[in-house]
Write an enzyme that holds these catalytic residues in place. Structure first.
Site, PDB file in Angstrom:
ATOM      1  N   CYS A 228     -56.898  42.950  45.271  1.00 50.03           N
ATOM      2  CA  CYS A 228     -55.737  43.356  46.065  1.00 50.03           C
ATOM      3  C   CYS A 228     -56.249  44.328  47.127  1.00 50.03           C
ATOM      4  O   CYS A 228     -57.455  44.358  47.384  1.00 50.03           O
ATOM      5  CB  CYS A 228     -54.620  43.932  45.190  1.00 50.03           C
ATOM      6  SG  CYS A 228     -55.008  45.468  44.329  1.00 50.03           S
ATOM      7  N   GLY A 229     -55.379  45.094  47.745  1.00 47.82           N
ATOM      8  CA  GLY A 229     -55.834  45.970  48.823  1.00 47.82           C
ATOM      9  C   GLY A 229     -56.879  46.959  48.357  1.00 47.82           C
ATOM     10  O   GLY A 229     -57.943  47.101  48.949  1.00 47.82           O
ATOM     11  N   THR A 230     -56.562  47.659  47.291  1.00 47.43           N
ATOM     12  CA  THR A 230     -57.498  48.644  46.729  1.00 47.43           C
ATOM     13  C   THR A 230     -58.199  48.155  45.468  1.00 47.43           C
ATOM     14  O   THR A 230     -59.195  48.753  45.043  1.00 47.43           O
ATOM     15  CB  THR A 230     -56.744  49.926  46.333  1.00 47.43           C
ATOM     16  OG1 THR A 230     -55.734  49.558  45.373  1.00 47.43           O
ATOM     17  CG2 THR A 230     -56.095  50.583  47.535  1.00 47.43           C
ATOM     18  N   GLY A 231     -57.644  47.145  44.834  1.00 47.52           N
ATOM     19  CA  GLY A 231     -58.129  46.697  43.524  1.00 47.52           C
ATOM     20  C   GLY A 231     -57.481  47.457  42.377  1.00 47.52           C
ATOM     21  O   GLY A 231     -57.657  47.104  41.211  1.00 47.52           O
TER      22      GLY A 231
ATOM     23  N   HIS B 226     -72.408  46.744  29.678  1.00 48.82           N
ATOM     24  CA  HIS B 226     -71.952  47.741  28.698  1.00 48.82           C
ATOM     25  C   HIS B 226     -70.513  47.538  28.258  1.00 48.82           C
ATOM     26  O   HIS B 226     -70.170  47.835  27.123  1.00 48.82           O
ATOM     27  CB  HIS B 226     -72.085  49.155  29.279  1.00 48.82           C
ATOM     28  CG  HIS B 226     -73.505  49.627  29.352  1.00 48.82           C
ATOM     29  ND1 HIS B 226     -73.852  50.929  29.568  1.00 48.82           N
ATOM     30  CD2 HIS B 226     -74.684  48.949  29.237  1.00 48.82           C
ATOM     31  CE1 HIS B 226     -75.176  51.060  29.581  1.00 48.82           C
ATOM     32  NE2 HIS B 226     -75.699  49.851  29.396  1.00 48.82           N
ATOM     33  N   ASN B 227     -69.655  47.087  29.180  1.00 47.80           N
ATOM     34  CA  ASN B 227     -68.220  46.991  28.867  1.00 47.80           C
ATOM     35  C   ASN B 227     -67.756  45.567  28.588  1.00 47.80           C
ATOM     36  O   ASN B 227     -66.592  45.354  28.273  1.00 47.80           O
ATOM     37  CB  ASN B 227     -67.380  47.566  30.024  1.00 47.80           C
ATOM     38  CG  ASN B 227     -67.885  48.916  30.495  1.00 47.80           C
ATOM     39  OD1 ASN B 227     -68.264  49.063  31.654  1.00 47.80           O
ATOM     40  ND2 ASN B 227     -67.929  49.901  29.620  1.00 47.80           N
TER      41      ASN B 227
ATOM     42  N   ARG C  66     -74.292  49.757  19.749  1.00 51.20           N
ATOM     43  CA  ARG C  66     -73.408  50.835  20.214  1.00 51.20           C
ATOM     44  C   ARG C  66     -72.399  50.310  21.225  1.00 51.20           C
ATOM     45  O   ARG C  66     -71.244  50.741  21.251  1.00 51.20           O
ATOM     46  CB  ARG C  66     -74.211  52.009  20.766  1.00 51.20           C
ATOM     47  CG  ARG C  66     -74.921  51.776  22.082  1.00 51.20           C
ATOM     48  CD  ARG C  66     -75.718  53.019  22.480  1.00 51.20           C
ATOM     49  NE  ARG C  66     -76.234  52.958  23.837  1.00 51.20           N
ATOM     50  CZ  ARG C  66     -77.322  52.254  24.186  1.00 51.20           C
ATOM     51  NH1 ARG C  66     -77.968  51.538  23.296  1.00 51.20           N
ATOM     52  NH2 ARG C  66     -77.736  52.264  25.449  1.00 51.20           N
ATOM     53  N   HIS C  67     -72.839  49.349  22.042  1.00 51.29           N
ATOM     54  CA  HIS C  67     -71.908  48.779  23.022  1.00 51.29           C
ATOM     55  C   HIS C  67     -70.862  47.920  22.313  1.00 51.29           C
ATOM     56  O   HIS C  67     -69.681  47.967  22.645  1.00 51.29           O
ATOM     57  CB  HIS C  67     -72.662  47.945  24.051  1.00 51.29           C
ATOM     58  CG  HIS C  67     -73.661  48.746  24.833  1.00 51.29           C
ATOM     59  ND1 HIS C  67     -73.308  49.892  25.519  1.00 51.29           N
ATOM     60  CD2 HIS C  67     -74.990  48.595  25.009  1.00 51.29           C
ATOM     61  CE1 HIS C  67     -74.386  50.407  26.092  1.00 51.29           C
ATOM     62  NE2 HIS C  67     -75.424  49.637  25.804  1.00 51.29           N
TER      63      HIS C  67
ATOM     64  N   GLY D  95     -54.011  48.296  41.703  1.00 52.02           N
ATOM     65  CA  GLY D  95     -52.814  47.740  41.064  1.00 52.02           C
ATOM     66  C   GLY D  95     -53.112  46.507  40.241  1.00 52.02           C
ATOM     67  O   GLY D  95     -52.617  46.348  39.104  1.00 52.02           O
TER      68      GLY D  95
ATOM     69  N   ARG E  48     -59.458  46.191  50.998  1.00 53.12           N
ATOM     70  CA  ARG E  48     -59.393  47.213  52.043  1.00 53.12           C
ATOM     71  C   ARG E  48     -60.417  48.308  51.801  1.00 53.12           C
ATOM     72  O   ARG E  48     -60.402  49.352  52.468  1.00 53.12           O
ATOM     73  CB  ARG E  48     -57.975  47.798  52.100  1.00 53.12           C
ATOM     74  CG  ARG E  48     -56.932  46.782  52.549  1.00 53.12           C
ATOM     75  CD  ARG E  48     -55.519  47.310  52.413  1.00 53.12           C
ATOM     76  NE  ARG E  48     -54.542  46.338  52.926  1.00 53.12           N
ATOM     77  CZ  ARG E  48     -53.254  46.318  52.591  1.00 53.12           C
ATOM     78  NH1 ARG E  48     -52.776  47.225  51.750  1.00 53.12           N
ATOM     79  NH2 ARG E  48     -52.450  45.411  53.091  1.00 53.12           N
TER      80      ARG E  48
ATOM     81  N   ARG F  23     -68.222  50.066  20.774  1.00 48.07           N
ATOM     82  CA  ARG F  23     -67.304  50.661  21.758  1.00 48.07           C
ATOM     83  C   ARG F  23     -66.328  49.626  22.278  1.00 48.07           C
ATOM     84  O   ARG F  23     -65.155  49.924  22.539  1.00 48.07           O
ATOM     85  CB  ARG F  23     -68.119  51.268  22.908  1.00 48.07           C
ATOM     86  CG  ARG F  23     -68.879  52.506  22.473  1.00 48.07           C
ATOM     87  CD  ARG F  23     -69.962  52.895  23.451  1.00 48.07           C
ATOM     88  NE  ARG F  23     -70.777  53.986  22.930  1.00 48.07           N
ATOM     89  CZ  ARG F  23     -71.974  54.305  23.396  1.00 48.07           C
ATOM     90  NH1 ARG F  23     -72.506  53.634  24.401  1.00 48.07           N
ATOM     91  NH2 ARG F  23     -72.657  55.305  22.859  1.00 48.07           N
TER      92      ARG F  23
ATOM     93  N   ASP G 174     -53.458  39.121  45.956  1.00 45.97           N
ATOM     94  CA  ASP G 174     -52.200  39.205  46.691  1.00 45.97           C
ATOM     95  C   ASP G 174     -52.485  38.885  48.160  1.00 45.97           C
ATOM     96  O   ASP G 174     -53.600  38.464  48.519  1.00 45.97           O
ATOM     97  CB  ASP G 174     -51.532  40.577  46.482  1.00 45.97           C
ATOM     98  CG  ASP G 174     -52.312  41.732  47.131  1.00 45.97           C
ATOM     99  OD1 ASP G 174     -53.380  41.493  47.725  1.00 45.97           O
ATOM    100  OD2 ASP G 174     -51.830  42.872  47.021  1.00 45.97           O
ATOM    101  N   HIS G 175     -51.473  39.100  49.010  1.00 46.76           N
ATOM    102  CA  HIS G 175     -51.604  38.792  50.440  1.00 46.76           C
ATOM    103  C   HIS G 175     -52.680  39.652  51.115  1.00 46.76           C
ATOM    104  O   HIS G 175     -53.368  39.189  52.014  1.00 46.76           O
ATOM    105  CB  HIS G 175     -50.254  39.023  51.131  1.00 46.76           C
ATOM    106  CG  HIS G 175     -49.756  40.436  50.964  1.00 46.76           C
ATOM    107  ND1 HIS G 175     -49.240  40.903  49.769  1.00 46.76           N
ATOM    108  CD2 HIS G 175     -49.749  41.501  51.814  1.00 46.76           C
ATOM    109  CE1 HIS G 175     -48.916  42.175  49.895  1.00 46.76           C
ATOM    110  NE2 HIS G 175     -49.216  42.570  51.117  1.00 46.76           N
TER     111      HIS G 175
HETATM  112  C1  RB5 Z   1     -50.316  45.891  49.072  1.00 47.77           C
HETATM  113  O1  RB5 Z   1     -49.893  46.505  50.260  1.00 47.77           O
HETATM  114  C2  RB5 Z   1     -51.112  46.879  48.241  1.00 47.77           C
HETATM  115  O2  RB5 Z   1     -50.288  47.840  47.689  1.00 47.77           O
HETATM  116  C3  RB5 Z   1     -51.880  46.156  47.155  1.00 47.77           C
HETATM  117  O3  RB5 Z   1     -52.688  45.179  47.728  1.00 47.77           O
HETATM  118  C4  RB5 Z   1     -52.810  46.992  46.289  1.00 47.77           C
HETATM  119  O4  RB5 Z   1     -53.621  47.811  47.064  1.00 47.77           O
HETATM  120  C5  RB5 Z   1     -52.193  47.711  45.171  1.00 47.77           C
HETATM  121  O5  RB5 Z   1     -52.859  48.351  44.340  1.00 47.77           O
END
Ligand code: RB5
Length: 148
Positions: free
Chosen positions: A65-68, A98-99, A133-134, A70, A109, A137, A8-9
């Site tokens: 994304c920002g946190t990864g 493993h996965n 085993r892997h 979503g 971020r 699973r 995303d942005h």
């Molecule tokens: C965008 O502001 C933010 O919500 C998105 O990048 C992400 O962190 C969502 O999980």
């Protein structure tokens, strides 16, 4: 390796940085998702990347994304996708070994650019384990044992 990178942005700069780095290392990179700093919905980037994978145009994906968070949640709604949100090289190696993760998710971020590049390298250089085993699973993850 053929890779699809989507973001995303919030992760546009990191995606461009990683794409350039990976191309300089000889990988083929397809980029999907945001193309400007304007707001872009991360589920759309996840969907676009999965489409590229499903068409066989990439071997593995990287979604940011920002946190990864979503983008990993959305990616994992697609059958056959095993998207792993990783913050360390160890996690990325385990995700592959493993996965059998086929998508690495990162938070722009959360990680600095060089740390993200280390995590990506760990993901791309790890080899999926063929330990029974892997494999069992992973079949359960994909619902192939539970009769789903
Ligand atoms: C965008 O502001 C933010 O919500 C998105 O990048 C992400 O962190 C969502 O999980």
């Amino acid at each position: 390796m053929k890779l699809v990178l989507g973001s995303d942005h919030a992760a546009l700069d990191l995606r461009h940085f990683l794409a350039e780095r990976l191309e300089s290392e000889g990988h083929t990179v397809i980029q999907v998702g945001a193309s400007s700093p304007d707001s872009y919905d991360y589920p759309d980037a996840a969907d676009a990347a999965v489409k590229v994978l499903n068409f066989g145009e990439a071997d593995l994906g990287i979604l940011i994304c920002g946190t990864g968070i979503g983008i990993s949640i959305r990616a994992n709604r697609h059958p056959g996708v095993r998207a792993a949100l990783c913050t360390t090289e160890f996690m990325a190696t385990m995700a592959r070994e493993h996965n059998h993760a086929n998508i690495l998710c990162l938070g722009a971020r959360v990680l600095g650019t060089e740390q993200a590049a280390f995590v990506v390298r760990a993901f791309l250089t790890a080899t999926p384990s063929d330990g029974p085993r892997h494999l069992a699973r992973i079949q359960k993850i994909d619902g192939r044992i539970n009769g789903e």
